[in-house]
Design a protein around this motif. Structure first.
Motif, PDB file in Angstrom:
ATOM      1  N   ASN A  65       0.815  -1.221   0.000  1.00 44.94           N
ATOM      2  CA  ASN A  65       0.000   0.000   0.000  1.00 44.94           C
ATOM      3  C   ASN A  65       0.845   1.265   0.000  1.00 44.94           C
ATOM      4  OD1 ASN A  65      -2.638   1.027  -0.154  1.00 44.94           O
ATOM      5  ND2 ASN A  65      -2.719   1.444   2.039  1.00 44.94           N
ATOM      6  N   ASP A  66       2.131   1.120  -0.290  1.00 44.83           N
ATOM      7  CA  ASP A  66       3.014   2.285  -0.317  1.00 44.83           C
ATOM      8  C   ASP A  66       3.762   2.394  -1.643  1.00 44.83           C
ATOM      9  OD1 ASP A  66       4.611   0.088   0.019  1.00 44.83           O
ATOM     10  OD2 ASP A  66       5.731   0.861   1.745  1.00 44.83           O
ATOM     11  N   GLY A  67       3.339   1.607  -2.629  1.00 46.48           N
ATOM     12  CA  GLY A  67       3.908   1.728  -3.956  1.00 46.48           C
ATOM     13  C   GLY A  67       5.145   0.895  -4.214  1.00 46.48           C
ATOM     14  N   GLY A  96       7.905  -2.580  -2.533  1.00 46.10           N
ATOM     15  CA  GLY A  96       8.044  -3.750  -1.675  1.00 46.10           C
ATOM     16  C   GLY A  96       8.863  -3.421  -0.448  1.00 46.10           C
ATOM     17  N   ARG A  97       9.800  -4.288  -0.115  1.00 46.64           N
ATOM     18  CA  ARG A  97      10.615  -4.106   1.086  1.00 46.64           C
ATOM     19  C   ARG A  97      11.573  -2.925   0.941  1.00 46.64           C
ATOM     20  NH1 ARG A  97      12.281 -10.247   3.079  1.00 46.64           N
ATOM     21  NH2 ARG A  97      10.120 -10.987   3.402  1.00 46.64           N
ATOM     22  N   ASP A  98      11.679  -2.149   1.997  1.00 42.91           N
ATOM     23  CA  ASP A  98      12.604  -1.028   2.004  1.00 42.91           C
ATOM     24  C   ASP A  98      12.838  -0.582   3.444  1.00 42.91           C
ATOM     25  OD1 ASP A  98      10.387   0.555   2.758  1.00 42.91           O
ATOM     26  OD2 ASP A  98       9.981   1.137   0.693  1.00 42.91           O
ATOM     27  N   SER A  99      13.539   0.527   3.595  1.00 44.25           N
ATOM     28  CA  SER A  99      13.944   0.988   4.919  1.00 44.25           C
ATOM     29  C   SER A  99      12.913   1.869   5.604  1.00 44.25           C
ATOM     30  CB  SER A  99      15.259   1.769   4.810  1.00 44.25           C
ATOM     31  OG  SER A  99      15.086   2.903   3.967  1.00 44.25           O
ATOM     32  N   ASP A 100      11.737   2.019   4.999  1.00 43.18           N
ATOM     33  CA  ASP A 100      10.722   2.920   5.549  1.00 43.18           C
ATOM     34  C   ASP A 100       9.620   2.124   6.245  1.00 43.18           C
ATOM     35  OD1 ASP A 100       8.962   4.921   6.173  1.00 43.18           O
ATOM     36  OD2 ASP A 100       8.393   5.382   4.092  1.00 43.18           O
ATOM     37  N   PRO A 101       9.601   2.097   7.599  1.00 43.01           N
ATOM     38  CA  PRO A 101       8.577   1.338   8.319  1.00 43.01           C
ATOM     39  C   PRO A 101       7.310   2.137   8.590  1.00 43.01           C
ATOM     40  CG  PRO A 101      10.145   2.190   9.899  1.00 43.01           C
ATOM     41  CD  PRO A 101      10.593   2.687   8.530  1.00 43.01           C
ATOM     42  N   ASN A 102       7.153   3.274   7.921  1.00 42.06           N
ATOM     43  CA  ASN A 102       5.962   4.090   8.144  1.00 42.06           C
ATOM     44  C   ASN A 102       4.700   3.324   7.738  1.00 42.06           C
ATOM     45  OD1 ASN A 102       4.961   6.905   8.811  1.00 42.06           O
ATOM     46  ND2 ASN A 102       4.055   6.616   6.790  1.00 42.06           N
ATOM     47  N   ASP A 103       3.634   3.515   8.495  1.00 41.13           N
ATOM     48  CA  ASP A 103       2.365   2.841   8.243  1.00 41.13           C
ATOM     49  C   ASP A 103       1.502   3.725   7.337  1.00 41.13           C
ATOM     50  OD1 ASP A 103      -0.052   1.560   8.242  1.00 41.13           O
ATOM     51  OD2 ASP A 103      -0.217   1.380  10.414  1.00 41.13           O
ATOM     52  N   PRO A 104       1.309   3.342   6.049  1.00 47.37           N
ATOM     53  CA  PRO A 104       0.480   4.146   5.147  1.00 47.37           C
ATOM     54  C   PRO A 104      -1.002   3.812   5.250  1.00 47.37           C
ATOM     55  CG  PRO A 104       1.418   2.331   3.934  1.00 47.37           C
ATOM     56  CD  PRO A 104       1.930   2.194   5.358  1.00 47.37           C
ATOM     57  N   GLY A 105      -1.351   2.857   6.107  1.00 44.22           N
ATOM     58  CA  GLY A 105      -2.734   2.404   6.211  1.00 44.22           C
ATOM     59  C   GLY A 105      -2.865   0.984   5.698  1.00 44.22           C
ATOM     60  N   ASP A 106      -3.874   0.267   6.191  1.00 46.81           N
ATOM     61  CA  ASP A 106      -4.016  -1.140   5.835  1.00 46.81           C
ATOM     62  C   ASP A 106      -5.443  -1.505   5.427  1.00 46.81           C
ATOM     63  OD1 ASP A 106      -5.208  -0.828   8.279  1.00 46.81           O
ATOM     64  OD2 ASP A 106      -4.168  -2.473   9.276  1.00 46.81           O
ATOM     65  N   LEU A 107      -6.226  -0.509   5.019  1.00 44.77           N
ATOM     66  CA  LEU A 107      -7.597  -0.773   4.596  1.00 44.77           C
ATOM     67  C   LEU A 107      -7.600  -1.820   3.484  1.00 44.77           C
ATOM     68  CD1 LEU A 107     -10.638  -0.184   4.526  1.00 44.77           C
ATOM     69  CD2 LEU A 107     -10.133   1.754   3.017  1.00 44.77           C
ATOM     70  N   CYS A 108      -8.341  -2.908   3.706  1.00 41.13           N
ATOM     71  CA  CYS A 108      -8.310  -4.032   2.766  1.00 41.13           C
ATOM     72  C   CYS A 108      -9.319  -3.845   1.635  1.00 41.13           C
ATOM     73  CB  CYS A 108      -8.581  -5.336   3.518  1.00 41.13           C
ATOM     74  SG  CYS A 108      -8.509  -6.815   2.495  1.00 41.13           S
ATOM     75  N   ASP A 109     -10.572  -3.701   1.976  1.00 44.26           N
ATOM     76  CA  ASP A 109     -11.622  -3.637   0.964  1.00 44.26           C
ATOM     77  C   ASP A 109     -12.494  -2.411   1.223  1.00 44.26           C
ATOM     78  OD1 ASP A 109     -13.622  -4.000  -0.852  1.00 44.26           O
ATOM     79  OD2 ASP A 109     -14.024  -6.092  -0.330  1.00 44.26           O
ATOM     80  N   PRO A 110     -12.311  -1.356   0.446  1.00 45.95           N
ATOM     81  CA  PRO A 110     -13.092  -0.127   0.665  1.00 45.95           C
ATOM     82  C   PRO A 110     -14.595  -0.332   0.510  1.00 45.95           C
ATOM     83  CG  PRO A 110     -11.234   0.287  -0.796  1.00 45.95           C
ATOM     84  CD  PRO A 110     -11.345  -1.195  -0.646  1.00 45.95           C
ATOM     85  N   SER A 111     -15.010  -1.426  -0.142  1.00 46.62           N
ATOM     86  CA  SER A 111     -16.440  -1.645  -0.334  1.00 46.62           C
ATOM     87  C   SER A 111     -17.138  -2.154   0.924  1.00 46.62           C
ATOM     88  CB  SER A 111     -16.670  -2.653  -1.472  1.00 46.62           C
ATOM     89  OG  SER A 111     -16.183  -3.936  -1.116  1.00 46.62           O
ATOM     90  N   VAL A 112     -16.361  -2.580   1.925  1.00 44.54           N
ATOM     91  CA  VAL A 112     -16.958  -3.036   3.182  1.00 44.54           C
ATOM     92  C   VAL A 112     -17.406  -1.818   3.987  1.00 44.54           C
ATOM     93  CG1 VAL A 112     -16.530  -4.227   5.364  1.00 44.54           C
ATOM     94  CG2 VAL A 112     -15.559  -5.125   3.238  1.00 44.54           C
ATOM     95  N   PRO A 113     -18.661  -1.760   4.374  1.00 43.64           N
ATOM     96  CA  PRO A 113     -19.146  -0.584   5.110  1.00 43.64           C
ATOM     97  C   PRO A 113     -18.353  -0.349   6.394  1.00 43.64           C
ATOM     98  CG  PRO A 113     -20.975  -1.957   4.402  1.00 43.64           C
ATOM     99  CD  PRO A 113     -19.730  -2.743   4.135  1.00 43.64           C
ATOM    100  N   TYR A 114     -18.012   0.901   6.613  1.00 44.07           N
ATOM    101  CA  TYR A 114     -17.374   1.376   7.839  1.00 44.07           C
ATOM    102  C   TYR A 114     -15.954   0.836   8.052  1.00 44.07           C
ATOM    103  CZ  TYR A 114     -22.361   2.030   8.493  1.00 44.07           C
ATOM    104  OH  TYR A 114     -23.672   2.358   8.304  1.00 44.07           O
ATOM    105  N   ALA A 115     -15.390   0.169   7.053  1.00 43.69           N
ATOM    106  CA  ALA A 115     -14.012  -0.280   7.175  1.00 43.69           C
ATOM    107  C   ALA A 115     -13.081   0.925   7.121  1.00 43.69           C
ATOM    108  CB  ALA A 115     -13.670  -1.273   6.067  1.00 43.69           C
ATOM    109  N   ALA A 116     -11.945   0.832   7.790  1.00 41.29           N
ATOM    110  CA  ALA A 116     -11.010   1.961   7.859  1.00 41.29           C
ATOM    111  C   ALA A 116      -9.612   1.437   8.134  1.00 41.29           C
ATOM    112  CB  ALA A 116     -11.436   2.938   8.951  1.00 41.29           C
ATOM    113  N   ASP A 117      -8.621   2.299   7.904  1.00 42.93           N
ATOM    114  CA  ASP A 117      -7.252   1.975   8.290  1.00 42.93           C
ATOM    115  C   ASP A 117      -7.189   1.802   9.804  1.00 42.93           C
ATOM    116  OD1 ASP A 117      -6.056   2.188   5.677  1.00 42.93           O
ATOM    117  OD2 ASP A 117      -6.251   4.364   5.850  1.00 42.93           O
TER     118      ASP A 117
END
Length: 764
Positions: A454-456, A458-479
């Protein structure tokens, strides 16, 4: 308003006390003089010891900070339906983990025991120490290129260039060009054997040739020794076994007319990706995705069996069947210790996707603690019942874990020499209570699939969390920003900074290792994350250079879960780090089932943590069973047993929306702190407790730390570890409690007040 006396210089405090005493010398009222002298002395001791006192007439701590420093998310909810988990696990289509047989355990380059270094090749240590000296003495211009980045944005990590890069390679398996592929495998194996010959010789398990005192060694040399202590050399046996296994894999893929790619490991674990293009796990395009078009590379594990004589066309047209058949064939080859699917782990937040209830608070101002305990001045401290002393008095919680008591009696809030790695979704490095925290060390992003990253990339030195929302079509789902909440509980947030929340260990080094992304995290990524966090294997940068974790973990926190028996490859990774002295802490899981059916909580060599509520009772969602070691605060958003007008969740760091001001109750659009619940929240309390125990006793062994931890528990009654028999099938009825069944929840509730004070060197 809370006032930290420690902030004043000690000399000023003593001077104030002496001035006061001199002024009293002219007073004729001896009793009054003595009483005031005692008060001044007590005040001075409070100041010098770092204790916090409260000025009763001063405004509440919440009033003294901006809304941004106190706004929170989460209200008491009655819409949560805690059901026994029935959903099947998922796996990455076409991704397989395997380990050839007869690979000996990896040896370390060096072993440090009792402050003495045992090293068969002292020149190796001297070589690394010289490189550390070069790093320390390099000109400022050069240091910019080779030193680790600032904690707020760890875009690069310092690498020790002991030898040229020797990361185990990826090999493309092409059945259509069998001879050429076998030749490439042989060439790669020869290169690795040559690299292995240049490795420093590993120390055997017995005490070895040269004993050197670390006390007499230069500081830089000590650092190099400790870094070498966990690094795995490349075993020639491992290289040979993987070379032979590659031939078996090539034959298996050829049987079904497929290609693929295999990634090798120093410790023998291999990850096979089926497909003609090594950049993607598979070339298959399934007709129907398991969740949505965004997740067509995942599949629900339906336990599909490969037929004895599968039709090749049928296998080629079904990615799930192809995965199952290749796993079956590799197992039956007799070449491997284990072969398994690349399962998808999830975070252990215990909540269902439901609409948020109105988030206007009650405007109730929490009571101010008026004792002389060490109390952080973070304005949301009074809402963190989970850290407060265990009890029913003012400023206490029946479900509290007594961190405050430990800080006060044991004389430590942690140490920067203690490292806790958080293998999770990463960390929100720009969070206002984290970006300036001195507790964050460089981490790594181990999410290999860009679709999950979700950050464009693969593996790299940046452990920042860009969000993990899986399926936007699921109601009320969020990062979820799950890793930020977990790390904040341990101590990622800057504590005692008059902003936000407190952490369990004020002074600790947190290494964020991102292994979960969109839709979860691959088992193969989690295995590598554990080993990298423990300092056993390197990561690889864009140029192919080895990047080692310069801060090998003392404790690894795994607030993750999979509804399966412990996968063999995960157990292998856990064993590899615990053998080197790392303590692994795991969430028990939120499936309301016996923990043996869950991983990593059901794995061996982990401290498994069940979740308790503010009453010190096992939470309804928590897994249970004999595999559980300890109960710790995990929260329950459906209750308010302490009557503060807030949900009894665990309050920690994470960006959230639909928030409110806890002082006024006014709605606030965005905030940086939230109540959450889950065994994910319980595990970091135990990790923080271990960090404090390690800070207090830096020379204690992992077994000694575990023993101290598990002795610091408040026993739970059968009723406190129970649940309705109808809701927890397979549990044992409790005699005398009709309809209630036992849910074993460990040796007791974490209670750091029960840790004996450390004996002085004189035994007093």
């Amino acid at each position: 308003m809370l006032r930290k006396l420690m902030s004043k210089p000690a000399g000023l405090a003593l001077g104030t006390a002496m001035a006061g005493l001199l002024a009293l010398s002219s007073c004729d009222q001896q009793d009054l003089r003595l009483e005031r002298a005692r008060d001044l002395a007590d005040s001075t001791l409070d100041q010098l010891s770092g204790r916090t006192i409260v000025e009763p007439s001063s405004p509440n701590a919440l009033e003294a900070v901006d809304v941004a420093d106190r706004a929170i998310a989460g209200t008491v909810r009655n819409d949560m339906n805690f059901e026994t988990a029935s959903a099947s696990s998922m796996f990455a289509i076409g991704s397989i983990i395997a380990k050839p047989k007869n690979i000996p355990p990896a040896e370390a380059m060096a072993v440090v025991e009792d402050d003495a270094l045992f090293l068969e090749d002292p020149e190796a240590l001297e070589e690394v120490a010289e490189e550390e000296v070069a790093l320390e003495s390099a000109p400022d211009a050069d240091m910019d290129a080779i030193t680790a980045p600032a904690p707020a944005a760890p875009s690069t990590t310092r690498s020790l260039t002991v030898q040229p890069a020797r990361v185990m390679p990826k090999i493309k398996l092409d059945p259509a060009a069998r001879e050429q592929t076998l030749q490439k495998i042989e060439e790669a194996s020869r290169e690795l054997e040559q690299a292995a010959a240049n490795e420093p010789a590993p120390v055997k398990r017995t005490r070895s040739l040269n004993t050197r005192s670390l006390e007499s060694a230069p500081v830089i040399e000590q650092k190099a020794a400790r870094k070498l202590a966990r690094r795995s050399v490349i075993s020639r046996d491992a290289i040979t076994a993987q070379r032979d296994a590659n031939s078996v894999m090539l034959d298996t893929l050829s049987k079904y007319g497929m290609g693929g790619e295999v990634a090798l490991s120093r410790e023998g674990q291999m990850v096979i990706q089926i497909g003609e293009d090594g950049a993607s796990p598979t070339q298959f395009t399934p007709e129907r995705a398991p969740r949505s078009a965004l997740q067509n590379f995942l599949a629900v594990d339906a336990k599909l069996e490969c037929p004895d004589n599968p039709d090749m066309m049928q296998v080629q047209s079904s990615p799930v069947l192809a995965t199952e058949c290749i796993v079956k064939d590799l197992r039956e080859s007799g070449q491997f210790e284990y072969v398994e699917k690349d399962y998808i782990f999830e975070n252990q937040f215990a909540r269902k996707p439901t609409p948020d209830t109105p988030t206007t608070g009650t405007g109730v101002t929490p009571d101010v603690i008026t004792d002389a305990s060490i109390t952080p001045n973070d304005p949301l401290w009074d809402l963190q019942w989970h850290f407060q002393n265990n009890g029913s008095g003012e400023g206490e919680s029946i479900g509290g874990s007594s961190f405050q008591d430990f800080w006060t009696r044991q004389g430590t809030e942690g140490s920067e020499d203690v490292v806790v790695a958080v293998v999770d979704t990463g960390l929100q490095l720009e969070h206002p209570d984290i970006k300036d925290s001195p507790n964050i060390a460089p981490g790594w992003d181990m999410v290999s699939d860009p679709r999950m990253g979700n950050d464009g990339d693969g593996r790299d030195s940046d452990p920042n969390d860009p969000g993990d929302l899986c399926d936007p079509s699921v109601p009320y789902a969020a990062d979820t920003f799950h890793g930020t909440h977990v790390a904040g509980t341990i101590g990622a947030a800057a504590t005692n900074n008059a902003s936000g929340v407190a952490g369990g260990a004020w002074n600790v080094k947190i290494v964020p290792v991102r292994a979960l992304g969109k839709c979860g995290g691959r088992l193969s990524d989690i295995n590598d994350a554990i080993r990298w966090a423990g300092g056993l294997i390197p990561a690889e940068d864009e140029e192919g250079n080895e990047i080692w974790n310069d801060n090998p973990a003392d404790v690894i926190n795994l607030s993750i879960g999979l509804f399966e028996f412990c996968p063999a490859s995960l157990q292998d990774a856990i064993d590899s780090v615990t053998e080197r002295g790392v303590i692994v802490v795991s969430a028990a899981g939120n499936a309301r089932v016996a923990t043996q059916y869950y991983a990593p909580g059901g794995c061996a060599n982990v401290i498994t943590v069940a979740a308790g509520d503010a009453r010190g009772v096992i939470a309804p969602y928590s897994n249970f069973g004999p595999e559980v070691d300890i109960l710790a605060p995990g929260g329950d958003l459906t209750r308010d047993d302490n009557g503060d007008g807030r949900p009894d969740g665990v309050l920690s760091t994470k960006a959230a929306t639909n928030c409110y001001d806890p002082l006024t109750g006014d709605a606030v659009e965005d905030c940086y702190y939230a109540f959450e619940q889950g065994t994910s929240m319980a595990a970091p309390h135990v990790s923080a407790a271990l960090a404090l125990l390690k800070a207090r006793d830096p020379d204690a062994t992992p077994d000694e730390l575990k023993a101290t931890l598990l002795a610091a528990v408040s026993p739970r009654s059968a009723q406190q570890c129970s649940g309705s028999c109808a809701l927890y099938p397979g549990t044992t009825p409790i005699e005398g409690s009709e309809g209630m069944c036992s849910r074993p929840c460990g040796q007791g509730l974490l209670d750091l007040a029960l840790v004996p004070e450390k004996m002085s060197s004189g035994g007093e």
